[in-house]
Design a protein around this motif. Structure first.
Motif, short mmCIF file in Angstrom:
data_model
loop_
_atom_site.label_atom_id
_atom_site.label_comp_id
_atom_site.label_asym_id
_atom_site.label_seq_id
_atom_site.Cartn_x
_atom_site.Cartn_y
_atom_site.Cartn_z
N ASP A 176 0.84 -1.20 0.00
CA ASP A 176 0.00 0.00 0.00
C ASP A 176 0.87 1.25 0.00
N PHE A 177 1.88 1.25 0.85
CA PHE A 177 2.80 2.39 0.95
C PHE A 177 3.55 2.62 -0.36
N VAL A 178 4.07 1.56 -0.95
CA VAL A 178 4.88 1.68 -2.15
C VAL A 178 4.05 2.14 -3.35
N MET A 179 2.83 1.63 -3.48
CA MET A 179 2.00 2.06 -4.59
C MET A 179 1.65 3.54 -4.47
N GLY A 180 1.51 4.02 -3.24
CA GLY A 180 1.28 5.45 -3.06
C GLY A 180 2.50 6.27 -3.37
N ALA A 181 3.66 5.80 -2.91
CA ALA A 181 4.89 6.57 -3.09
C ALA A 181 5.34 6.60 -4.55
N LEU A 182 5.27 5.47 -5.24
CA LEU A 182 5.79 5.41 -6.61
C LEU A 182 4.80 5.91 -7.65
N PHE A 183 3.50 5.64 -7.43
CA PHE A 183 2.53 5.91 -8.48
C PHE A 183 1.41 6.86 -8.09
N GLY A 184 1.49 7.42 -6.88
CA GLY A 184 0.51 8.41 -6.47
C GLY A 184 -0.85 7.85 -6.10
#
Length: 253
Positions: free
Chosen positions: A212-220
Motif C-alpha cells: 500500500d505504501f509503495v503504490m502510493g509513493a511510486l505511483f501516487g
C-alpha cells in the motif's frame, strides 16, 4: 608462490520478480539482510527466504503500473564499518535502474541490515521512497557520529518493527525515526505488537502495508487511512502506529 590476488567483486541486479513489464514506470530494489562485519559472499538461500515474499507482494500490486522489482546481489555479506558496503551496493543498483529504465522513481526496500542500507542510500537522486522492515541500526555512541537522516529529506519513509524483536532493537528504529521526522515530515513507523524479527506472526498484514505504501509513493495511489494518519501524526504517535490484525482484508484505497 606469490600471494593470490583477491578477486574484484561486483554488485548485481537479480532477475525481475514476476513478469517484467514491457514498459517500466517505477522500480523497487529489494535489499536482503546481512551481517555487521563479514567479507564473505552473501548467502543466496538467506536472501531468498527473507525477501521472496516481499518481492512477490510488490510485483502483484504493481503489475498494472509497470513496476519492475529486482533483488540486489551484494558484493559482501557485511556492512563493514565505514565501508558501508551494502549501502554502496544499493546506490549502485539505483544507478543501474536509471541506466536500464531511464528516469523512473525507485523505492529501496530492505530487511534487517538491508533496512539500514535502504535508509542510508535513500538520498540517491532516483530514490523517492524507502521501506525498512526490522532494520538493523547501530547502538548510539557519544564517541561516534549518529546514523545520518538528512539524506531522507524529500523521500517518503516507512519503518516496520516487531516489538518482540530480539535481533534488531525496535527502540533504536524508533529513535532513528524520531530524528528523521525532524528533517522530513514524510516518515512513519508501524509497530507489530508481540511479533519477532521475521515478522512471521503478521506476515500478510506487513506485506499489505508495505505494498500500500509503495503504490502510493511510486505511483501516487491513495494510501490506506492508517498510513495517511501515521504520516500526518506528530511524534511519537505516527512513529508508534500499531499494525492492526487483518489489515489487508479491510484495505480500502
Amino acid at each position: 608462490m606469490g600471494q593470490q590476488a583477491t578477486p574484484v567483486r561486483t554488485a548485481g541486479l537479480g532477475k525481475a520478480v514476476g513478469p517484467e513489464p514491457m514498459s517500466v514506470s517505477g522500480a523497487v530494489l529489494l535489499l536482503p539482510g546481512g551481517e555487521e562485519n563479514s567479507a564473505r559472499r552473501p548467502s543466496p538461500v538467506r536472501a531468498m527466504t527473507l525477501i521472496r515474499s516481499l518481492g512477490r507482494a510488490f510485483a502483484r500490486a504493481g503489475r498494472g503500473e509497470g513496476l519492475a522489482v529486482h533483488p540486489v546481489r551484494y558484493r559482501y555479506r557485511g556492512w563493514n564499518g565505514s565501508e558501508a558496503h551494502l549501502a554502496a551496493d544499493a546506490e549502485w543498483a539505483a544507478d543501474e535502474v536509471v541506466r536500464r529504465y531511464g528516469d523512473v522513481p525507485v523505492c529501496l526496500a530492505g530487511i534487517d541490515m538491508g533496512g539500514r542500507a535502504a535508509l542510508r542510500a535513500g538520498g540517491h537522486g532516483a530514490v523517492n521512497s524507502v521501506v525498512a522492515l526490522a532494520p538493523w541500526l547501530p547502538e548510539e555512541d557519544v564517541a561516534a557520529p549518529a546514523e545520518p537522516v538528512r539524506q531522507l529529506s524529500g523521500r517518503r519513509v516507512l519503518i516496520v518493527h516487531g516489538t518482540n524483536d530480539e535481533r534488531t532493537d525496535p527502540e533504536l528504529s524508533f529513535r532513528f525515526a524520531a530524528r528523521a521526522k525532524k528533517a522530513n515530515r514524510e516518515v512513519c513507523r508501524f509497530e507489530v505488537h508481540s511479533d519477532g524479527h521475521g515478522l512471521n506472526g503478521y506476515r500478510e498484514e506487513v506485506l499489505c502495508l508495505a505494498s500500500d505504501f509503495v503504490m502510493g509513493a511510486l505511483f501516487g495511489h491513495s494510501v490506506s487511512r492508517p498510513v495517511e494518519d501515521a504520516l500526518a501524526a506528530p511524534p511519537p504517535i505516527g512513529l508508534r502506529m500499531p499494525l492492526a490484525a487483518g489489515f489487508g482484508r479491510s484495505l480500502k484505497r
